[in-house]
Every structure is written in structure tokens, then in C-alpha cells.
Design a protein around this motif. Structure first.
Motif, short mmCIF file in Angstrom:
data_model
loop_
_atom_site.label_atom_id
_atom_site.label_comp_id
_atom_site.label_asym_id
_atom_site.label_seq_id
_atom_site.Cartn_x
_atom_site.Cartn_y
_atom_site.Cartn_z
N THR A 6 1.04 -1.35 0.09
CA THR A 6 0.08 -0.13 -0.27
C THR A 6 0.87 1.16 -0.03
N PRO A 7 0.42 2.65 -0.36
CA PRO A 7 1.06 3.69 -0.21
C PRO A 7 1.95 3.62 1.10
N ALA A 8 1.09 3.22 2.40
CA ALA A 8 1.77 3.26 3.70
C ALA A 8 3.04 2.43 3.57
N THR A 9 2.70 1.13 3.19
CA THR A 9 4.03 0.26 3.37
C THR A 9 4.99 0.79 2.41
N ALA A 10 4.65 1.14 1.38
CA ALA A 10 5.74 1.64 0.47
C ALA A 10 6.59 2.67 1.06
N LEU A 11 6.01 3.54 1.80
CA LEU A 11 6.79 4.76 2.27
C LEU A 11 7.66 4.14 3.56
N LEU A 12 7.19 3.15 4.33
CA LEU A 12 7.70 2.55 5.40
C LEU A 12 9.18 2.04 4.91
N THR A 13 8.83 1.15 3.92
CA THR A 13 10.04 0.27 2.92
C THR A 13 10.98 1.44 2.37
N LYS A 14 10.51 2.45 1.83
CA LYS A 14 11.35 3.27 1.14
C LYS A 14 12.16 4.13 2.12
N ARG A 15 11.95 4.31 3.36
CA ARG A 15 12.57 5.11 4.43
C ARG A 15 13.21 4.07 5.29
N LYS A 16 13.10 2.87 4.91
CA LYS A 16 14.00 1.97 5.72
C LYS A 16 13.56 1.98 7.32
N ILE A 17 12.13 1.79 7.68
CA ILE A 17 11.66 2.27 8.86
C ILE A 17 11.28 0.81 9.33
N GLY A 18 11.70 0.07 10.47
CA GLY A 18 11.24 -1.00 10.90
C GLY A 18 9.51 -1.37 10.93
N HIS A 19 9.09 -2.17 10.60
CA HIS A 19 7.67 -2.43 10.72
C HIS A 19 7.28 -3.79 10.31
N SER A 20 6.07 -4.18 10.67
CA SER A 20 5.61 -5.29 10.49
C SER A 20 4.09 -5.24 9.88
N THR A 21 3.75 -5.93 9.06
CA THR A 21 2.12 -6.13 8.70
C THR A 21 1.52 -7.12 9.34
N HIS A 22 0.23 -7.18 9.49
CA HIS A 22 -0.68 -7.98 10.15
C HIS A 22 -1.78 -8.17 9.61
N PRO A 23 -2.08 -9.07 8.83
CA PRO A 23 -3.49 -9.18 8.30
C PRO A 23 -4.53 -9.84 9.40
N TYR A 24 -5.88 -9.61 9.05
CA TYR A 24 -7.02 -9.86 10.00
C TYR A 24 -8.11 -9.83 9.28
N ASP A 25 -9.09 -10.58 9.97
CA ASP A 25 -10.38 -10.78 8.96
C ASP A 25 -11.72 -10.25 10.04
N VAL A 26 -11.88 -9.02 9.92
CA VAL A 26 -13.08 -8.40 10.81
C VAL A 26 -13.69 -7.54 9.78
N SER A 27 -15.13 -7.75 9.77
CA SER A 27 -16.23 -6.75 9.06
C SER A 27 -15.87 -5.46 9.40
N PRO A 28 -15.77 -4.86 8.17
CA PRO A 28 -15.79 -3.23 8.61
C PRO A 28 -16.98 -2.63 9.15
N ASP A 29 -18.29 -3.25 9.08
CA ASP A 29 -19.41 -2.98 9.59
C ASP A 29 -19.61 -3.42 10.86
N ALA A 30 -18.84 -4.25 11.39
CA ALA A 30 -19.05 -4.82 12.91
C ALA A 30 -19.02 -3.75 14.00
N PRO A 31 -19.83 -3.96 14.76
CA PRO A 31 -19.92 -2.92 16.01
C PRO A 31 -18.66 -3.22 16.78
N ASN A 32 -17.99 -2.31 17.55
CA ASN A 32 -16.96 -2.35 18.37
C ASN A 32 -15.71 -2.95 17.24
N TYR A 33 -15.74 -2.54 15.91
CA TYR A 33 -14.65 -3.04 14.89
C TYR A 33 -13.20 -3.03 15.38
N GLY A 34 -12.72 -1.81 16.29
CA GLY A 34 -11.49 -1.81 16.70
C GLY A 34 -11.05 -2.68 17.86
#
Length: 159
Positions: A6-34
Motif C-alpha cells: 500500500t502507499p503506507a507500506t511503500a513509504l516505510l520500506t522506502k524510508r527503511k523504517i522497521g515495521h511489520s504487517t498483520h492481516p486480520y479478518d473483521v467485517s468493517p461494519d461490525a460493532p466495536n470494530y477496533g
């Protein structure tokens, strides 16, 4: 999930900033999404932050707050030297950031907006924010998030 970039991950990679990505499966319309995202990731919800596009005195800004609370609009306005803050219209937020609701990242936005990160983020070694797509979070140090977004830090979360 094919193609994690994504543009966010591309920015982190370009700037050589340590990060990790974490996929998840939650409906964006679910109550208490966060809270559901935090549970899906197996991390305390106070370490998962949501990015909210707002308007402060008519100008767009981003507030990054823990999913455990709400945004204090008065505190946000004060942090940016403004008088009044409101939530931005969804279409305006999506157009300005280049991301869709439920996947708005504070990083790699189409138009760089003034950003305020809730001060509680600094209590953690790493925090989680959207990677710029529903179903994908980034884990990174709060100091790196502040540096990349030029964010102010202030107590802007209520509850």
C-alpha cells in the motif's frame, strides 16, 4: 491476501523504517470494530489506533486515537491551535487520503494532512495503525509514526 503493498507500506520500506504487517479478518461494519481487530491480532486494544479524518476550523486534519476510546474534538482543536473540530465527511476523507473508510492509514496519504497522535501511543514500544487497506495493520514504533507524519502528540482521546 495477495499483494500486501500500500502507499503506507511503500513509504516505510522506502524510508527503511522497521515495521511489520498483520492481516486480520473483521467485517468493517461490525460493532466495536477496533476491539475486534485487536482481538483478531491478539494484542491489547490500547495499542491499536484508528485514524480519523476531521476538520479543524474548516481545514482537514487527522487524529490518531486508540480504538478503546473516542476522539475528544475540543482537545484536537486545541492541539492544532483551532477553535472547533468536527468529523470530516466520509467522501471528503476518502478523497483526501486516497484510502477507504476502515482502511485509512496515517501514512502515505494522497494529501499530507496535519496529524495529531494521542499521547498514550508513547506509552508503548510499538503501536498498530491501518496499513491502508481493510484487513491489514502495521506495527511500528510510535516515534517513527510521529516522525513520518510530522505529528503533534497530545491527549486527544476521551474514554
Amino acid at each position: 491476501m495477495a499483494g500486501q503493498g500500500t502507499p503506507a507500506t511503500a513509504l516505510l520500506t522506502k524510508r527503511k523504517i522497521g515495521h511489520s504487517t498483520h492481516p486480520y479478518d473483521v467485517s468493517p461494519d461490525a460493532p466495536n470494530y477496533g476491539a475486534l481487530v485487536a482481538a483478531a491480532l491478539g494484542v491489547p486494544p490500547e495499542r491499536v489506533f484508528k485514524s480519523l479524518v476531521t476538520q479543524v476550523d474548516g481545514a482537514l486534519a487527522v487524529a490518531v486515537v486508540p480504538v478503546t476510546g473516542e476522539l475528544d474534538l475540543k482537545a484536537l482543536a486545541a492541539a492544532l491551535g483551532g477553535k472547533r473540530a468536527t468529523m470530516a465527511d466520509r467522501a471528503v476523507a476518502e478523497r483526501a487520503t486516497g484510502y477507504v473508510r476502515g482502511g485509512i492509514s496515517p501514512l502515505g496519504q494522497r494529501k499530507r494532512l496535519p496529524t495529531v497522535l494521542d499521547a498514550s501511543a508513547l506509552d508503548h514500544d510499538t503501536v498498530y495503525v491501518s496499513a491502508g487497506r481493510r484487513g491489514l495493520q502495521l506495527q511500528l514504533a510510535p516515534a517513527d509514526l510521529v516522525a513520518l507524519t510530522d505529528a503533534a502528540t497530545a491527549p486527544i482521546a476521551a474514554g
